[in-house]
Write a protein that holds these residues in place. Structure first.
Motif, mmCIF file in Angstrom:
data_model
loop_
_atom_site.group_PDB
_atom_site.id
_atom_site.type_symbol
_atom_site.label_atom_id
_atom_site.label_comp_id
_atom_site.label_asym_id
_atom_site.label_seq_id
_atom_site.Cartn_x
_atom_site.Cartn_y
_atom_site.Cartn_z
ATOM 1 N N ARG A 213 21.715 128.367 84.957
ATOM 2 C CA ARG A 213 21.344 128.527 83.743
ATOM 3 C C ARG A 213 20.537 129.429 83.609
ATOM 4 O O ARG A 213 21.055 131.141 83.279
ATOM 5 C CB ARG A 213 21.892 127.409 82.461
ATOM 6 C CG ARG A 213 22.228 128.037 81.347
ATOM 7 C CD ARG A 213 21.030 129.059 80.687
ATOM 8 N NE ARG A 213 19.934 128.954 80.496
ATOM 9 C CZ ARG A 213 18.713 128.930 79.978
ATOM 10 N NH1 ARG A 213 18.313 130.251 79.824
ATOM 11 N NH2 ARG A 213 18.310 128.726 79.795
ATOM 12 N N HIS A 214 19.037 129.503 84.108
ATOM 13 C CA HIS A 214 18.470 130.109 84.067
ATOM 14 C C HIS A 214 18.708 131.217 85.409
ATOM 15 O O HIS A 214 18.866 132.430 84.747
ATOM 16 C CB HIS A 214 17.147 129.331 85.017
ATOM 17 C CG HIS A 214 16.604 128.639 83.219
ATOM 18 N ND1 HIS A 214 15.869 128.761 82.827
ATOM 19 C CD2 HIS A 214 16.662 126.916 83.482
ATOM 20 C CE1 HIS A 214 15.669 128.055 81.778
ATOM 21 N NE2 HIS A 214 16.048 126.894 82.983
ATOM 22 N N LEU A 215 19.645 130.984 86.485
ATOM 23 C CA LEU A 215 19.957 132.052 87.220
ATOM 24 C C LEU A 215 20.788 133.536 86.055
ATOM 25 O O LEU A 215 20.613 134.332 86.485
ATOM 26 C CB LEU A 215 20.407 131.488 88.499
ATOM 27 C CG LEU A 215 19.384 131.257 89.603
ATOM 28 C CD1 LEU A 215 20.220 130.656 90.778
ATOM 29 C CD2 LEU A 215 18.079 132.306 89.539
ATOM 30 N N ILE A 216 21.666 132.912 85.571
ATOM 31 C CA ILE A 216 23.394 133.818 85.091
ATOM 32 C C ILE A 216 21.780 134.435 83.897
ATOM 33 O O ILE A 216 22.333 135.449 83.845
ATOM 34 C CB ILE A 216 24.098 132.535 84.975
ATOM 35 C CG1 ILE A 216 24.717 131.924 85.210
ATOM 36 C CG2 ILE A 216 24.487 133.703 83.663
ATOM 37 C CD1 ILE A 216 25.829 130.908 85.529
ATOM 38 N N SER A 217 20.517 133.446 82.675
ATOM 39 C CA SER A 217 20.336 134.679 81.823
ATOM 40 C C SER A 217 18.713 135.169 82.926
ATOM 41 O O SER A 217 19.787 136.637 81.778
ATOM 42 C CB SER A 217 19.629 133.532 81.525
ATOM 43 O OG SER A 217 20.228 133.069 80.968
ATOM 44 N N LEU A 218 18.839 135.405 83.529
ATOM 45 C CA LEU A 218 18.180 136.666 84.422
ATOM 46 C C LEU A 218 18.860 137.909 84.897
ATOM 47 O O LEU A 218 19.006 138.847 84.564
ATOM 48 C CB LEU A 218 17.419 135.252 86.013
ATOM 49 C CG LEU A 218 15.839 136.199 86.115
ATOM 50 C CD1 LEU A 218 15.152 135.110 84.696
ATOM 51 C CD2 LEU A 218 15.868 135.678 87.178
ATOM 52 N N SER A 225 29.058 133.521 80.575
ATOM 53 C CA SER A 225 29.544 132.713 82.278
ATOM 54 C C SER A 225 30.128 131.377 81.204
ATOM 55 O O SER A 225 30.399 131.020 80.587
ATOM 56 C CB SER A 225 28.320 132.333 82.560
ATOM 57 O OG SER A 225 27.628 131.889 81.439
ATOM 58 N N PHE A 226 30.626 130.467 82.551
ATOM 59 C CA PHE A 226 30.824 129.295 81.464
ATOM 60 C C PHE A 226 30.288 128.294 81.575
ATOM 61 O O PHE A 226 30.277 127.558 80.951
ATOM 62 C CB PHE A 226 30.827 128.273 83.975
ATOM 63 C CG PHE A 226 29.811 128.088 84.360
ATOM 64 C CD1 PHE A 226 29.444 126.377 84.814
ATOM 65 C CD2 PHE A 226 29.218 128.900 85.691
ATOM 66 C CE1 PHE A 226 27.871 125.914 84.701
ATOM 67 C CE2 PHE A 226 27.264 128.347 85.591
ATOM 68 C CZ PHE A 226 27.123 127.023 85.585
ATOM 69 N N GLY A 303 19.047 119.784 87.174
ATOM 70 C CA GLY A 303 20.544 119.735 87.472
ATOM 71 C C GLY A 303 21.711 120.393 86.185
ATOM 72 O O GLY A 303 20.920 120.779 85.516
ATOM 73 N N LEU A 304 22.668 120.471 87.003
ATOM 74 C CA LEU A 304 24.007 120.894 85.738
ATOM 75 C C LEU A 304 24.172 120.084 84.752
ATOM 76 O O LEU A 304 24.914 120.304 83.711
ATOM 77 C CB LEU A 304 25.318 121.490 86.600
ATOM 78 C CG LEU A 304 25.151 122.345 87.464
ATOM 79 C CD1 LEU A 304 26.462 122.813 88.909
ATOM 80 C CD2 LEU A 304 25.392 124.100 86.892
ATOM 81 N N ASN A 305 24.093 118.456 85.011
ATOM 82 C CA ASN A 305 23.815 118.156 83.665
ATOM 83 C C ASN A 305 22.790 116.846 83.258
ATOM 84 O O ASN A 305 22.248 116.863 85.071
ATOM 85 C CB ASN A 305 25.056 116.319 84.285
ATOM 86 C CG ASN A 305 26.168 117.047 84.405
ATOM 87 O OD1 ASN A 305 26.817 117.765 83.569
ATOM 88 N ND2 ASN A 305 27.309 117.047 84.944
ATOM 89 N N VAL A 306 23.222 116.169 82.766
ATOM 90 C CA VAL A 306 21.714 115.695 81.784
ATOM 91 C C VAL A 306 22.568 114.689 81.622
ATOM 92 O O VAL A 306 23.177 114.684 81.031
ATOM 93 C CB VAL A 306 20.944 116.021 81.241
ATOM 94 C CG1 VAL A 306 21.334 116.706 79.963
ATOM 95 C CG2 VAL A 306 19.796 115.424 80.850
#
Ligand code: ZN
Length: 318
Positions: A213-218, A225-226, A303-306
């Motif tokens: 998510r941080h990369l997509i925001s960047l 996005s997903f 991670g993609l989940n918490v």
């Protein structure tokens, strides 16, 4: 609040406006972004809670319509079958195993309720370790498949407010369920009522603080996005709002995990490649993929989940 114009048509179904955070009731909320519907091409406003860092759709689709959409979606179970072996292993590694280790009770004395159980993969893992299992899902097609193809677990097409099994339960889990619910506080308070006093609650949701998510925001792709799924996910969580939510509803988080979920990417590849493989071939491939799950363990954050493991707070026990 200063809200910029939406990039396109705001979604007409979004009629339920909030003036406070749905997780912690704080009124310190600010505009975050406009996010695009994955299905309709319309736009939804996302706000951020300055106190607990919850990200939420505002205005959102009313709860009654959301539940109807979930229950009426009639997922085809066929979609979940190709990765069934792998999903059972993944649930055992990341949810069932850690939960039983934290609970410490003898599994054969434990009653496990899974809310939003799908075709029952998590419960198959819990059952193989000896637990007595109960599964709820709003989708009749998934429950129908689980009833026909598994034994020993009690399944019901229902939601938590019409629970067909007798409480209390020693372990209650909800895997990728909470993000679908508009008002998480009443949901967790209902769980509090049916969880044994020394019981354990396990909740896993997508992680807004993930590295992807941080990369997509960047790169400026977040609104389409997903990560953004306003039709189905009125709330986006990370460890901080989850901790707040659990504390406010009488739970005490005892472990929070956010593995990188390399295994999630592997699952997608597996799903893509193997629909025509025989069951023994699938099992063989799932065994190879098991090793990948351990890579997740090496990277503890982002991670993609918490996942939160929580027990009833001592001062809140009956
Ligand atoms: Zn909040």
């Amino acid at each position: 609040m200063n809200i910029p114009q939406p990039p396109g048509t705001p979604d007409p179904r979004a009629t339920d406006s909030l003036d406070a955070c749905p997780v912690c009731s704080s009124q310190r909320i600010t505009f975050l972004l406009w996010g695009k519907s994955r299905y309709e091409g319309t736009w939804f406003r996302y706000d951020l809670c300055d106190d607990c860092e919850a990200i939420f759709v505002n205005p959102r689709i009313p709860e009654v319509n959301l539940t109807e959409a979930l229950g009426g979606r009639q997922h085809s179970y066929v979609k979940y079958l190709p990765t069934r072996e792998y999903d059972r292993y993944e649930a055992d590694l990341n949810l069932v195993g850690p939960t039983l280790k934290l609970h410490r009770g003898n599994p054969s004395n434990l009653r496990w309720l899974d809310i939003g159980c799908g075709i029952g993969n998590l419960l198959e893992a819990a059952k193989s370790r000896g637990c007595k299992c109960y599964g709820l899902d709003a989708d009749a097609s998934l429950i129908g498949w689980a009833k026909e193809n598994t034994t020993g677990t009690q399944f019901a097409t229902a939601t938590l407010d019409a629970l067909p099994f007798d409480p209390p339960f020693d372990i209650i889990s909800a895997d990728n369920v909470l993000e679908h619910i508009n008002n998480p506080q009443p949901f967790l308070m209902s769980i509090h009522e049916i969880l044994a006093q020394d019981g354990l609650l396990v909740i896993r949701v997508p992680n807004y603080n993930s590295l992807p998510r941080h990369l997509i925001s960047l790169v400026g792709r977040l609104p389409t996005s997903f990560v953004i799924d306003p039709d189905a996910h009125p709330l986006n969580y990370s460890a901080s709002p989850l901790r707040k939510l659990f504390e406010e509803t009488g739970f005490e988080p005892i472990r929070i995990m956010e593995h990188l979920m390399v295994s999630y990417g592997a699952r997608r590849i597996f799903n893509h490649l193997n629909p025509k493989w025989s069951i023994p071939t699938q099992r063989g491939a799932a065994k190879i993929l098991r090793g990948i799950g351990w890579i997740d363990r090496l990277i503890p954050k982002g991670g993609l989940n918490v996942t939160v493991f929580a027990r009833v707070r001592r001062d809140d026990r009956r």
